[in-house]
Write an enzyme that holds these catalytic residues in place. Structure first.
Site, PDB file in Angstrom:
ATOM      1  N   HIS A 139       0.842  -1.206   0.000  1.00  0.00           N
ATOM      2  CA  HIS A 139       0.000   0.000   0.000  1.00  0.00           C
ATOM      3  C   HIS A 139       0.875   1.253   0.000  1.00  0.00           C
ATOM      4  O   HIS A 139       0.687   2.168  -0.814  1.00  0.00           O
ATOM      5  CB  HIS A 139      -0.902  -0.018   1.231  1.00  0.00           C
ATOM      6  CG  HIS A 139      -1.789   1.177   1.378  1.00  0.00           C
ATOM      7  ND1 HIS A 139      -3.153   1.121   1.226  1.00  0.00           N
ATOM      8  CD2 HIS A 139      -1.508   2.482   1.685  1.00  0.00           C
ATOM      9  CE1 HIS A 139      -3.688   2.314   1.415  1.00  0.00           C
ATOM     10  NE2 HIS A 139      -2.693   3.166   1.699  1.00  0.00           N
ATOM     11  N   GLU A 140       1.840   1.292   0.904  1.00  0.00           N
ATOM     12  CA  GLU A 140       2.687   2.477   1.009  1.00  0.00           C
ATOM     13  C   GLU A 140       3.619   2.602  -0.191  1.00  0.00           C
ATOM     14  O   GLU A 140       3.989   3.723  -0.583  1.00  0.00           O
ATOM     15  CB  GLU A 140       3.494   2.432   2.316  1.00  0.00           C
ATOM     16  CG  GLU A 140       2.654   2.338   3.591  1.00  0.00           C
ATOM     17  CD  GLU A 140       1.597   3.425   3.713  1.00  0.00           C
ATOM     18  OE1 GLU A 140       1.782   4.517   3.138  1.00  0.00           O
ATOM     19  OE2 GLU A 140       0.563   3.186   4.373  1.00  0.00           O
ATOM     20  N   HIS A 143       1.914   4.520  -2.834  1.00  0.00           N
ATOM     21  CA  HIS A 143       2.043   5.957  -2.571  1.00  0.00           C
ATOM     22  C   HIS A 143       3.409   6.470  -3.036  1.00  0.00           C
ATOM     23  O   HIS A 143       3.502   7.563  -3.610  1.00  0.00           O
ATOM     24  CB  HIS A 143       1.874   6.246  -1.082  1.00  0.00           C
ATOM     25  CG  HIS A 143       0.485   6.049  -0.572  1.00  0.00           C
ATOM     26  ND1 HIS A 143      -0.634   6.324  -1.327  1.00  0.00           N
ATOM     27  CD2 HIS A 143       0.026   5.612   0.636  1.00  0.00           C
ATOM     28  CE1 HIS A 143      -1.722   6.066  -0.616  1.00  0.00           C
ATOM     29  NE2 HIS A 143      -1.340   5.632   0.574  1.00  0.00           N
TER      30      HIS A 143
END
Length: 240
Positions: A139-140, A143
């Site tokens: 997920h990160e 980003h």
């Protein structure tokens, strides 16, 4: 001493006069109080706060071990690292490596975070298992990819924040059916992944300084939904 009597005392995590044994007893007594449904919200929060403090060192060591293993063996982590490296400067300063994944105890109810300067934060006390850690790092890393690829300002621009959150929840696998069904108790069948992505994106946007309220967060998510949900870069399609 009864469970109710023990949990009415001050929080041992913030009381230097309380010994580790007392903290452990407090944890166990609160645990049984929670099991029997007698614990208040404050007592439940205090229990988990003490538990996280007691287990902080072990949680962080497990997080570091799982992170190193995932960077060596996880297909999605390896794939994301490769694509981030392709976008970053040649000196590798933007590369996401195990050394740029920081494991620590978090007091906030979050799994992790990304900062362009420092890298990825993983809240070790929130990780249930290595699969949860894999989803959170992935997920990160989405980003991190979006920051390099699209020059997003996810702090001040709500549309940017909504878009990268939609993409991160979609592509990391954290909203796949099995995770929603078995971990979060979301038992719907139709459009379950989409609802999960919408819910998580709206919660993240609602926490930003420029967001007025939950309705505003949902409005922003809806505005960018079609383009961001269907943008699977760097994958050809949703990976898992």
């Amino acid at each position: 001493m009864s469970a109710s009597q023990s949990t009415s005392s001050s929080d041992p995590a913030s009381n230097p006069k309380v010994s580790p044994d007392d903290a452990t007893y407090y944890t166990w007594s609160s645990f049984f109080s929670i099991l029997t449904g007698n614990a208040s919200t404050r007592e439940r929060e205090a229990y988990f706060r003490v538990k996280d403090t007691i287990n902080a060192e072990a949680d962080c060591k497990r997080c570091v071990r799982d992170t190193k293993w995932l960077f060596a063996n996880s297909p999605i982590i390896r794939f994301m690292k490769h694509n981030i490296d392709l976008l970053g400067p040649s000196d590798g300063s933007a590369s996401i490596t195990p050394e740029r994944v920081i494991c620590q105890k978090c007091d906030a109810k979050q799994s992790g975070g990304f900062d362009p300067e420092y890298g990825i934060l993983i809240c070790a006390n929130q990780m249930r298992n290595w699969g949860h850690t894999e989803d959170t790092i992935a997920h990160e890393m989405v980003h991190a990819y979006d920051h390099l690829r699209f020059k997003m300002d996810a702090v001040h621009n709500l549309r940017h924040a909504a878009c990268t959150e939609i993409r991160a929840s979609t592509l990391s696998g954290e909203c796949r059916w099995g995770r929603e069904f078995f971990t979060r108790g979301q038992w719907g069948v139709t459009q379950q992944m989409q609802e999960c992505v919408r819910r998580r994106a709206a919660l993240s946007v609602a926490a930003r300084p420029g967001c007025r309220d939950a309705a505003h967060a949902n409005q922003v998510v809806n505005e960018v939904w079609d383009s961001c949900f269907n943008d699977t870069r760097p994958f050809d399609e949703i990976y898992k």
